[in-house]
Design a protein around this motif. Structure first.
Motif, PDB file in Angstrom:
ATOM      1  N   LYS A  21      -0.203  -4.465  -7.118  1.00  0.00           N
ATOM      2  CA  LYS A  21      -0.171  -6.043  -5.809  1.00  0.00           C
ATOM      3  C   LYS A  21       0.454  -6.767  -7.356  1.00  0.00           C
ATOM      4  O   LYS A  21       1.106  -8.240  -6.793  1.00  0.00           O
TER       5      LYS A  21
ATOM      6  N   GLU B 124       0.902  -1.310  -0.193  1.00  0.00           N
ATOM      7  CA  GLU B 124      -0.231   0.202   0.243  1.00  0.00           C
ATOM      8  C   GLU B 124       0.599   1.650  -0.201  1.00  0.00           C
ATOM      9  O   GLU B 124       1.068   2.323  -0.348  1.00  0.00           O
ATOM     10  N   GLU B 125       2.228   1.490   0.691  1.00  0.00           N
ATOM     11  CA  GLU B 125       2.469   2.698   0.910  1.00  0.00           C
ATOM     12  C   GLU B 125       3.807   2.302  -0.244  1.00  0.00           C
ATOM     13  O   GLU B 125       3.879   3.434  -0.747  1.00  0.00           O
TER      14      GLU B 125
ATOM     15  N   LEU C 247      -4.127   0.502  -5.736  1.00  0.00           N
ATOM     16  CA  LEU C 247      -3.516  -0.685  -5.686  1.00  0.00           C
ATOM     17  C   LEU C 247      -3.472  -1.783  -6.275  1.00  0.00           C
ATOM     18  O   LEU C 247      -2.597  -2.671  -6.078  1.00  0.00           O
TER      19      LEU C 247
ATOM     20  N   SER D 266       1.619   4.128  -3.485  1.00  0.00           N
ATOM     21  CA  SER D 266       1.194   5.001  -2.780  1.00  0.00           C
ATOM     22  C   SER D 266       2.649   5.592  -3.012  1.00  0.00           C
ATOM     23  O   SER D 266       2.262   7.080  -4.320  1.00  0.00           O
TER      24      SER D 266
END
Length: 61
Positions: free
Chosen positions: A37, A23-24, A33, A27
């Motif tokens: 993945k 997630e980080e 997202l 960003s």
């Protein structure tokens, strides 16, 4: 999946390698997202490809 530049993908993979969460890293790299993945999962599969020499990896993640 959206098209991303090599810099964005490199940033994503470097941040994940530096122990950031997906997630980080997504960003920081300005990626969606779900796409991040998928890209990380694909990179892990590529990194697991070995050479004909036992236990030597062809790529490093």
């Amino acid at each position: 999946m959206t098209r991303y530049g090599i810099k964005q993908i490199t940033t994503l993979l470097k941040e994940v390698q530096n122990n950031d969460t997906i997630e980080e890293a997504a960003s920081k790299a300005a990626l969606m997202l779900a796409d991040a993945k998928v890209l990380v999962n694909r990179a892990k599969k590529v990194a697991a490809i070995t050479t004909t020499t036992h236990e030597h990896y062809r790529f490093v993640l």
